[in-house]
Scaffold this active site. Structure first.
Site, PDB file in Angstrom:
ATOM      1  N   LEU A 146      49.836 -22.594 -22.146  1.00 42.62           N
ATOM      2  CA  LEU A 146      49.387 -23.671 -23.028  1.00 42.62           C
ATOM      3  C   LEU A 146      50.239 -23.613 -24.295  1.00 42.62           C
ATOM      4  O   LEU A 146      50.660 -22.528 -24.718  1.00 42.62           O
ATOM      5  CB  LEU A 146      47.915 -23.500 -23.408  1.00 42.62           C
ATOM      6  CG  LEU A 146      46.863 -23.688 -22.305  1.00 42.62           C
ATOM      7  CD1 LEU A 146      45.477 -23.414 -22.864  1.00 42.62           C
ATOM      8  CD2 LEU A 146      46.933 -25.079 -21.713  1.00 42.62           C
ATOM      9  N   ASP A 147      50.494 -24.783 -24.908  1.00 46.97           N
ATOM     10  CA  ASP A 147      51.170 -24.794 -26.201  1.00 46.97           C
ATOM     11  C   ASP A 147      50.409 -23.914 -27.170  1.00 46.97           C
ATOM     12  O   ASP A 147      49.179 -23.775 -27.079  1.00 46.97           O
ATOM     13  CB  ASP A 147      51.213 -26.218 -26.782  1.00 46.97           C
ATOM     14  CG  ASP A 147      52.170 -27.122 -26.023  1.00 46.97           C
ATOM     15  OD1 ASP A 147      52.991 -26.588 -25.260  1.00 46.97           O
ATOM     16  OD2 ASP A 147      52.076 -28.346 -26.208  1.00 46.97           O
ATOM     17  N   MET A 148      51.122 -23.335 -28.116  1.00 49.05           N
ATOM     18  CA  MET A 148      50.498 -22.452 -29.095  1.00 49.05           C
ATOM     19  C   MET A 148      49.306 -23.137 -29.779  1.00 49.05           C
ATOM     20  O   MET A 148      48.256 -22.520 -29.992  1.00 49.05           O
ATOM     21  CB  MET A 148      51.518 -22.027 -30.155  1.00 49.05           C
ATOM     22  CG  MET A 148      50.947 -21.087 -31.209  1.00 49.05           C
ATOM     23  SD  MET A 148      52.145 -20.611 -32.472  1.00 49.05           S
ATOM     24  CE  MET A 148      52.215 -22.128 -33.445  1.00 49.05           C
ATOM     25  N   THR A 157      47.394 -25.569 -28.704  1.00 50.58           N
ATOM     26  CA  THR A 157      46.352 -26.047 -27.798  1.00 50.58           C
ATOM     27  C   THR A 157      45.401 -24.915 -27.441  1.00 50.58           C
ATOM     28  O   THR A 157      45.832 -23.806 -27.122  1.00 50.58           O
ATOM     29  CB  THR A 157      46.985 -26.612 -26.506  1.00 50.58           C
ATOM     30  OG1 THR A 157      47.915 -27.634 -26.851  1.00 50.58           O
ATOM     31  CG2 THR A 157      45.930 -27.179 -25.581  1.00 50.58           C
ATOM     32  N   HIS A 170      54.760 -30.243 -24.194  1.00 48.12           N
ATOM     33  CA  HIS A 170      54.275 -31.265 -25.140  1.00 48.12           C
ATOM     34  C   HIS A 170      53.964 -32.605 -24.460  1.00 48.12           C
ATOM     35  O   HIS A 170      53.920 -33.639 -25.127  1.00 48.12           O
ATOM     36  CB  HIS A 170      55.289 -31.504 -26.270  1.00 48.12           C
ATOM     37  CG  HIS A 170      55.485 -30.332 -27.168  1.00 48.12           C
ATOM     38  ND1 HIS A 170      56.362 -30.334 -28.222  1.00 48.12           N
ATOM     39  CD2 HIS A 170      54.926 -29.095 -27.174  1.00 48.12           C
ATOM     40  CE1 HIS A 170      56.345 -29.162 -28.835  1.00 48.12           C
ATOM     41  NE2 HIS A 170      55.475 -28.387 -28.205  1.00 48.12           N
TER      42      HIS A 170
END
Length: 556
Positions: A403-405, A407, A501
């Site tokens: 997961l994105d940092m 999120t 993203h």
């Protein structure tokens, strides 16, 4: 220094304290003074008549629509008076110099510059090359060569085919003669057949020699023209390289110590296109050049967004990393006390990872927002590091997906290599079903429920992503509205692909939902957090083979 470039505030700024440190240019919230300076620049842009440029804000305006980054630098002069400077990135209205804006560091467009003089010489070479390439005699020579090559190939192939046919004829004649002739006559006949074969071979060699002569003669004529053309191209290449290297040397930036450093030195003679043309280096160079003390700065976008990027009108954005970071952090801001670099701070400090499911082969966690999935360049603390510590006996890569940092939400953790490979296979086959919950910064009116916008990384400003139909990887997202709350829209996203993203760009891009996720500091406006949460996941257990669905409620 022209008085018009250092401007005093038109808005009352009494009671606003100066920042203790200068702005860290690659991640910041604008200081109130920079916000006021930006608003005064924006007011000027709305009313000015000094230049014509189509920002895409006035319907029916002539000219290509080009949005633009602008920058402001709040600074003090030698009398301790507080004011600001303005700058634009690149050129504006096809000019480097406009009233009220600081000039470019090196003006390539100035009529007397060495660049313009050398550019004219290169343009003359370009014209000579173009003339040589379209020379009628040269083209006739090339056509003649191609014609001869074609005729030679056909003629030689015809004779080779004839030789094959005659070879079969002679084989049959030999068989017939062997039955009909006596030994002496047959031997004589075989010799005649051999002679025929040899004569055909000799003729083939003569034909090939003839055509080689014709081809060589025609090729010499073409080579004579190409040699002249290549000489011009080589001269152009040398001139272009010399011009580029001189430009890298002349394009030099000052810092607060009065030290000068060229583009060539900063980028080891290989700067990215447009380096040094952004607003931030222009502002700082001019300030140092005229003994102005930098206090704080900000950059914002003005106009329509480019089709590939996500840029919101009047939105503040950090400086681009690939072009500006080596110039600013590597040289221009040396010795200036700046705000802390947030990329060097551990956002996971003090946060705990919640385990929502666990068995002998895997675990499912709820990752907090602002928490790295895997170690970064400067920060090792991450889901991977924490899980490695928690499960020291685990084998395999552990992290099945990321997961994105920024999120929060569900992540699968593999304790065994077999579990990892099984779960990875499910992701690759796209049999894993995921649902994300988000709050969008506005009310959605779109009726479509699928977004299909291919994505690739912005090479000039990682990790930002661009919409790119030529080089982008396919990216599809399904979505639905859950509710409207306080002029914002709560949605569920169902990503079909898993690009970096993806949900953030699909939400914010004009060809997507055109409404960024609340708190998106890259594609929207920064808030207390990114309001994006991996809410649920459905997959097949790697051992039991049963379908498992896990859901974790969003914390917003």
């Amino acid at each position: 220094m022209p008085k018009s470039l250092f401007q005093t505030f038109k808005t009352t700024i009494s009671g606003i304290d100066l920042p203790e440190k200068f702005t860290f240019p690659f991640y910041y919230e604008p200081h109130p003074l920079a916000v006021i300076a930006s608003k005064e620049l924006q007011k000027y842009l709305e009313k000015q008549t000094n230049f014509e440029h189509n920002f895409g804000l006035i319907e029916g305006q002539n000219g290509l629509i080009i949005g633009k980054m602008f920058g402001v630098l709040v600074c003090q002069n030698q009398n301790n008076e507080l004011g600001y400077l303005w700058a634009f990135s690149g050129k504006l209205a096809d000019q480097n110099h406009l009233d009220y804006f600081v000039p470019t560091v090196y003006d390539m467009l100035h009529p007397s510059s060495f660049y313009k003089n050398e550019e004219e010489i290169i343009n003359q070479l370009n014209r000579k090359i173009e003339t040589a390439e379209f020379n009628s005699e040269f083209n006739i020579a090339k056509e003649n060569l191609n014609q001869i090559l074609s005729e030679a190939e056909q003629d030689i192939q015809r004779h080779k085919n004839h030789i094959k046919i005659q070879k079969k004829v002679r084989q049959q004649q030999r068989l017939d003669a062997e039955k009909e002739l006596d030994a002496t006559a047959f031997e004589k006949f075989v010799e005649e057949l051999k002679e025929q074969s040899q004569q055909e071979g000799i003729l083939l060699k003569k034909m090939m020699a003839y055509w080689n002569y014709k081809i060589t003669d025609a090729q010499k004529e073409v080579d004579a023209y190409e040699e002249k053309l290549n000489e011009l191209k080589e001269l152009r290449k040398q001139k272009s390289n010399n011009l580029q290297q001189r430009l890298f040397a002349e394009y030099a930036f000052l810092n607060g110590w009065g030290e000068s450093k060229s583009l060539g030195e900063i980028f080891d003679n290989n700067p990215p296109a447009g380096a040094g043309e952004c607003a931030a280096p222009k502002l700082l160079h001019y300030a140092f050049q005229h003994d102005l003390k930098p206090i704080c700065m900000a950059e914002f976008w003005w106009g329509q967004s480019p089709k590939s990027e996500v840029r919101k009108h009047q939105q503040f954005y950090p400086s681009c990393k690939s072009k500006c970071e080596p110039i600013l952090l590597g040289h221009m801001l040396n010795g200036i006390t700046m705000d802390e670099n947030p990329f060097e701070l551990n956002p996971a400090e003090g946060k705990e990872i919640e385990i929502v499911y666990e068995d002998e082969c895997m675990a499912i966690i709820n990752k907090p927002a602002e928490f790295l999935s895997v170690p970064g360049k400067q920060i090792s603390d991450s889901v991977y590091a924490r899980m490695k510590t928690k499960y020291p006996e685990a084998t395999g890569p552990i992290i099945v997906h990321r997961l994105d940092m920024s999120t929060s939400g569900i992540m699968l953790i593999a304790k065994t290599e077999a579990a990892y490979l099984n779960l990875q296979r499910q992701f690759i086959k796209r049999t894993v079903k995921k649902c994300y919950e988000a709050i969008l910064d506005g009310i959605i009116t779109s009726k479509e429920n699928t977004i299909d916008l291919p994505l690739r990384v912005d090479l000039d400003d990682r990790p930002r992503q661009l919409v790119c139909y030529e080089y982008g990887k396919p990216a599809q997202t399904q979505w639905e509205i859950i509710s409207i709350e306080n002029s914002k829209t709560r949605v569920h996203f169902y990503p079909i692909t898993g690009r970096t993203h993806q949900l953030r760009v699909h939400a914010s891009h004009p060809l997507g939902l055109n409404t960024p996720i609340v708190g998106d500091d890259l594609y929207g406006t920064k808030a207390n957090r990114l309001h994006l949460h991996a809410k649920s996941i459905t997959f097949t257990h790697p051992v039991s083979k049963k379908e498992i669905k896990i859901e974790v409620k969003a914390g917003f």
